[in-house]
Design an enzyme around this catalytic site. Structure first.
Site, short mmCIF file in Angstrom:
data_model
loop_
_atom_site.label_atom_id
_atom_site.label_comp_id
_atom_site.label_asym_id
_atom_site.label_seq_id
_atom_site.Cartn_x
_atom_site.Cartn_y
_atom_site.Cartn_z
N SER A 38 0.83 -1.20 0.00
CA SER A 38 0.00 0.00 0.00
C SER A 38 0.87 1.26 0.00
CB SER A 38 -0.96 -0.04 1.19
OG SER A 38 -1.97 0.93 1.06
N ASP B 241 -8.53 -2.85 -7.01
CA ASP B 241 -7.97 -2.60 -5.68
C ASP B 241 -9.03 -1.97 -4.78
OD1 ASP B 241 -6.61 -0.54 -3.74
OD2 ASP B 241 -5.08 -2.04 -4.18
N HIS C 34 -6.59 -5.96 -1.42
CA HIS C 34 -5.59 -4.92 -1.18
C HIS C 34 -4.52 -5.51 -0.27
CE1 HIS C 34 -4.11 -0.79 -0.96
NE2 HIS C 34 -3.96 -0.94 0.34
#
Length: 416
Positions: free
Chosen positions: A198, A294, A361
């Site tokens: 991330s 995502d 994610h």
């Protein structure tokens, strides 16, 4: 691969997790940060023998001005390698969103995302950080490090706001951590991999070539960005939610001078915080793992409440199974844009790619999505296998999944 079973349990007091037919369901009343969710899931999906690794504060960082948002020392978790992995190093940059204004950063500095005072003294090492061959076949015996994220700017800022008591020193934290680890043996590494998830995945792209320059030419150095391919794309209202967020981060935290010059020579600093403008120019071999849909970007960039005041996207953003055909078409357009963004990147043989058509994610830190009997696959390859084949040059790996809903192996995240 290990078989992962999930039973019901409570995560951070808000989230009930179960697994049913290939996806995780979450019963939530409010979700502010997908990274917080991912962290909670990662903590809970584990075996009874999961490795716990203690926090090490970087004692020399303060003298370098390398401090968290609140001025406390930064830290990392290190588990030493052994055997054939004793001289190999894997650095994992923690994710956790960004703060783009004074109010958000003041709030953040009272959490583990902005202060080491609130960081866990021990964390679990799972997925790519696991020490078990059956969970992490290629990197289990490496020196494995998780660098904690407490600056809110993807390890890239260098400024301060004295009035608010805020230190934006992400770039200094990065350098201080690398100096500390080099002194502990990383300087002599035979193999090295910089990875991150991330906001940490974005940091990997920003710092990849710098990481490569830390080592001699004889060291095998590569980088892995997981869920870091944040796209500069309009939201459902035609606005620019994520560009406005990134512009705030870049301006507030003094990021400009720490961005790759090969980008800032011809684009503005905010554009150079977007991976799509960077990845084709990274010289060090880079592997990108990303979900085509995502879930952080769906919820926080494409269809946030601020861009959807009528609530038309509410059900879809929480559960892709409730999206209308028109909404799915919009999301397919987002996938198309992601594939265009990596088209030039794919031309370089040294690079690798794993884009699966999941609503997910961060897939490298979670055991169930990294390497397990029922892990997500493309062409029968799990993420761990794909990354290992690429890193060790066993095969060229450039895997792009067919569009949703064809992939039945996904561990999709559903919120309700």
């Amino acid at each position: 691969m290990r078989k992962i079973f999930l039973l019901g349990f409570v995560v951070t007091g808000l989230i009930l997790v179960t697994e049913a037919i290939g996806y995780l369901e979450f019963n939530v009343t409010e979700l502010d940060h997908i990274e917080e969710l991912e962290y909670g899931v990662s903590k809970s999906i584990s075996s009874f023998n999961t490795l716990m690794v203690g926090l090490t504060l970087i004692t020399g960082a303060g003298a370098k001005g390398a401090v968290c948002l609140d001025g406390t020392l930064p830290g990392y978790h290190l588990h030493r390698g052994h055997g054939s992995g004793a001289n190999s190093w894997l650095i994992q940059l923690e994710g956790g969103g960004w703060c783009d204004n004074i109010r958000n950063c003041v709030y953040r500095k009272k959490s583990r995302r902005g202060s080491s005072n609130y960081m866990e003294k021990q964390i679990q090492f799972t997925g790519i950080l696991s020490d078990k061959t059956q969970e992490n076949p290629d990197f289990f015996n490496w020196n494995r490090v998780k660098l904690r994220y407490c600056d809110g700017g993807s390890f890239s800022g260098d400024s301060q706001d004295k009035a608010a008591g805020l230190q934006f020193r992400g770039e200094r934290i990065w350098r201080a951590a690398m100096d500390d680890l080099k002194a502990k043996g990383m300087q002599n590494a035979k193999q090295a991999l910089l990875s991150g998830c991330s906001a940490g995945g974005l940091a990997v792209i920003l710092r990849c070539d710098e990481f490569g320059n830390f080592f001699s030419r004889t060291t095998k150095v590569k980088c892995l960005s997981d869920a870091g391919l944040f796209l500069d794309t309009p939201d459902v209202s035609g606005g620019h939610t994520i560009r406005n967020l990134y512009n705030g981060v870049v301006q507030l935290q003094g990021v400009r001078n720490n961005l790759p010059h090969m980008c800032t020579d011809h684009l503005n600093p905010t554009s150079c915080f977007f991976p799509q403008n960077l990845i084709s120019e990274v010289k060090t071999p880079l592997f990108i793992v990303n979900a085509a849909y995502d879930i952080w970007q769906v919820q926080s960039s494409l269809a946030p409440p601020s861009a959807d005041p009528s609530g038309y996207w509410l059900e879809c953003r929480l559960n892709h199974g409730r999206c209308t055909p028109a909404q799915i078409l919009f999301l397919q357009g987002f996938r198309d844009q992601m594939l265009r963004a990596v088209s030039g990147f794919l031309n370089a043989r040294k690079n690798g790619l794993f884009i699966n058509s999941c609503f997910a994610h961060c897939q490298t830190e979670r055991q169930d999505t990294w390497f397990a009997d029922n892990s997500p696959v493309i062409n029968k390859k799990a993420v761990a296998t794909a990354v290992g084949d690429w890193y060790f040059d066993r095969a060229e790996v450039k895997l792009i999944d067919c569009p949703y809903p064809c992939d039945r192996s996904c561990h999709n995240l559903v919120f309700r």
